[in-house]
Design a protein around this motif. Structure first.
Motif, PDB file in Angstrom:
ATOM      1  N   ASN A 176       0.841  -1.195   0.000  1.00 62.34           N
ATOM      2  CA  ASN A 176       0.000   0.000   0.000  1.00 62.34           C
ATOM      3  C   ASN A 176       0.874   1.242   0.000  1.00 62.34           C
ATOM      4  O   ASN A 176       1.859   1.311   0.746  1.00 62.34           O
ATOM      5  N   PRO A 177       0.539   2.235  -0.830  1.00 63.34           N
ATOM      6  CA  PRO A 177       1.347   3.458  -0.844  1.00 63.34           C
ATOM      7  C   PRO A 177       1.219   4.209   0.484  1.00 63.34           C
ATOM      8  O   PRO A 177       0.152   4.221   1.112  1.00 63.34           O
ATOM      9  N   ILE A 178       2.300   4.836   0.900  1.00 60.58           N
ATOM     10  CA  ILE A 178       2.294   5.656   2.117  1.00 60.58           C
ATOM     11  C   ILE A 178       1.976   7.087   1.700  1.00 60.58           C
ATOM     12  O   ILE A 178       2.752   7.724   0.978  1.00 60.58           O
ATOM     13  N   THR A 179       0.827   7.586   2.124  1.00 60.80           N
ATOM     14  CA  THR A 179       0.369   8.919   1.703  1.00 60.80           C
ATOM     15  C   THR A 179       0.857   9.979   2.676  1.00 60.80           C
ATOM     16  O   THR A 179       1.329   9.684   3.784  1.00 60.80           O
ATOM     17  N   GLU A 180       0.708  11.229   2.253  1.00 62.65           N
ATOM     18  CA  GLU A 180       1.078  12.343   3.126  1.00 62.65           C
ATOM     19  C   GLU A 180       0.168  12.384   4.357  1.00 62.65           C
ATOM     20  O   GLU A 180       0.582  12.812   5.429  1.00 62.65           O
ATOM     21  N   GLU A 181      -1.074  11.938   4.185  1.00 60.10           N
ATOM     22  CA  GLU A 181      -1.984  11.872   5.326  1.00 60.10           C
ATOM     23  C   GLU A 181      -1.483  10.853   6.338  1.00 60.10           C
ATOM     24  O   GLU A 181      -1.541  11.085   7.563  1.00 60.10           O
TER      25      GLU A 181
END
Length: 500
Positions: free
Chosen positions: A226-231
């Protein structure tokens, strides 16, 4: 009519769009409320203890918990100010994809609220994972300014290293030196933390204490990708701010406990030294007053014993007097040995030779008692710098105690081997018996002077051994097996070889 219908459709579409926006806002609001609620529960859990290992484990487990922050793995690196480096402290996460799948499957079948999951974190602090072992072996110099971990500390900001998709982006994310985390093949950290260093994505956030960065938290989604988002980074940063204060407080508490323990040991040592000084003066005075008449009693008793015929009935009385005089003389000698600091005559010793001589002093007792001797000496044993007579006395006392514990039958095993520990050389001496062992309740008192469980014993044998070993900068340990025997282990520093 068409205009009316168009206006009505426009209003309906506008209402639908508004409703959709409201629904999205509501979902976002609910998500934020859940996140803040989770953060509140996690922060409350961190306040329940000041135990360093427990707080670190709770922090990293919360980061990887599905109902927590939800990352696959979390690792903590703390700043070592003394060595100006980042040291791996702990890691939490699955060892492989199969293990990760089993964990997620189990979690999906049992839904629990956050408070119950927090309680589960608190009750499980054992961490024997391969990842934890690897991370604890990592140490990165802070001078490596291009290393992502070092930059996180030095710049005090998070980094989100995504999957590189082309050569240009790859060159932007690679490190020129340092740990090369998430960059080129050959990087120690990325090759050990990832399955493929060239596509390893991760994020780091600084761990803030009171006005300074005290460490780095590294997270990744190695298994579900899963991509690590800024949120996600923002959410992790909020949590790490509170966790940093808790970890710093735990470190301070741990340091205070260590200092307190050192002060207690220093105080105990000083009290012991004062007691020994007083006991030394007292024992010297008593020994002087007792020894003078004792010499006369012993001398006349031996002279009388020699003049009496061998078959005289009075012979057994004179021999009893001589034997008891010798026992009292040994008691006085032991007291003076323990209470006085004798000047050591240091020279290089081969402990195998000293042990052989100690065994020869008691060989007759061993043979008559039916005690089997098993010797195991390494061919190459480094020399030890020590006092020959003191080391010999320590070995003799150990052997004699072992023989007495076996009650005239059993097996005495003596082993001498070289030992390397923390880059230094030592010689390890083991004396093992097959007697009854030591009473567990008495085990903590066996090195205390005048403590004994035997009749007609003063209780100075093991304390004298302990004093001799510690005077030679060594250590003495005991492996006790009640009912099966005991093993005393002496570890003495080896003499350093001069470089040619």
């Amino acid at each position: 009519m068409l205009l009316t219908m168009a206006n009505q459709m426009s209003c309906a579409i506008e209402n639908a769009m508004t409703q959709s926006e409201i629904s999205l806002m509501e979902q976002d609001h609910n998500r934020r409320v859940k996140q803040l609620s989770t953060l509140l529960e996690l922060n409350k859990a961190l306040l329940t203890t000041v135990h360093f290992e427990r707080i670190v484990h709770m922090t990293l487990t919360a980061i990887t918990m599905g109902d927590g922050l939800g990352f696959n793995r979390a690792m903590l690196f703390l700043v070592d100010e003394k060595n100006h480096a980042l040291a791996g402290t702990m890691a939490v996460g699955p060892n492989n994809a199969e293990e990760a799948g089993e964990i997620w499957s189990a979690l999906s079948q049992r839904k629990r609220d956050t408070s119950k999951l927090i309680a589960q974190i608190e009750s499980s602090t054992e961490n024997h994972s391969v990842l934890n072992f690897i991370v604890k072996g990592i140490q990165i110099a802070m001078e490596h300014e291009q290393c992502i971990l070092s930059r996180t500390v030095l710049e005090g900001r998070p980094f989100n290293i995504r999957f590189p998709h082309d050569k240009e982006e790859w060159l932007q994310t690679r490190c020129e030196r340092g740990c090369h985390l998430g960059s080129e093949v050959g990087c120690y950290v990325s090759e050990h933390l990832s399955r493929d260093p060239k596509i390893y994505a991760f994020a780091t956030v600084p761990l803030w204490g009171k006005g300074k960065v005290i460490g780095v938290i590294l997270v990744d989604n190695l298994y579900n990708r899963n991509p690590i988002t800024e949120e996600d980074i923002g959410y992790l940063t909020m949590f790490s701010s509170q966790a940093g204060l808790a970890i710093e407080n735990a470190m301070l508490y741990r340091n205070l406990e260590e200092v307190h323990q050192q002060l207690k040991e220093a105080q105990t040592f000083l009290v012991h030294q004062e007691k020994m000084a007083a006991l030394g003066e007292l024992s010297t005075s008593i020994a002087h007053e007792i020894r003078n008449p004792l010499v006369s009693i012993g001398g006349f008793a031996r002279r009388l014993d020699r003049t009496l015929p061998a078959d005289a009935p009075e012979k057994r009385y004179t021999r009893t007097i001589v034997k008891e005089v010798e026992r009292v003389e040994k008691i006085l000698s032991d007291i003076l040995t323990y209470t006085h600091e004798e000047a050591m005559v240091l020279k290089e010793l081969d402990l195998r030779e000293v042990m052989e001589e100690s065994l020869s002093m008691i060989s007759e007792k061993l043979r008559s008692g039916g005690i089997e001797i098993a010797k195991e000496f390494s061919e190459k044993v480094p020399g030890v710098k020590g006092d020959y007579y003191q080391i010999k006395q320590a070995f003799f006392n150990l052997i004699n105690n072992a023989c007495e514990s076996m009650d005239r039958k059993g097996k005495l095993s003596v082993r001498i081997h070289p030992l390397s520990k923390n880059g230094s050389s030592f010689v390890r001496v083991e004396v093992e018996d097959t007697g009854a062992g030591i009473d567990p309740e008495a085990l903590h008192h066996i090195f205390n002077p005048f403590y004994t469980t035997k009749d007609n014993r003063l209780g100075l044998g093991l304390p004298i051994i302990h004093k001799i070993v510690t005077t030679h900068q060594g250590q003495i340990e005991v492996n006790n097996h009640p009912g099966r025997g005991a093993t005393f282990i002496l570890t003495l520093p080896a003499r350093e070889e001069k470089q040619k």
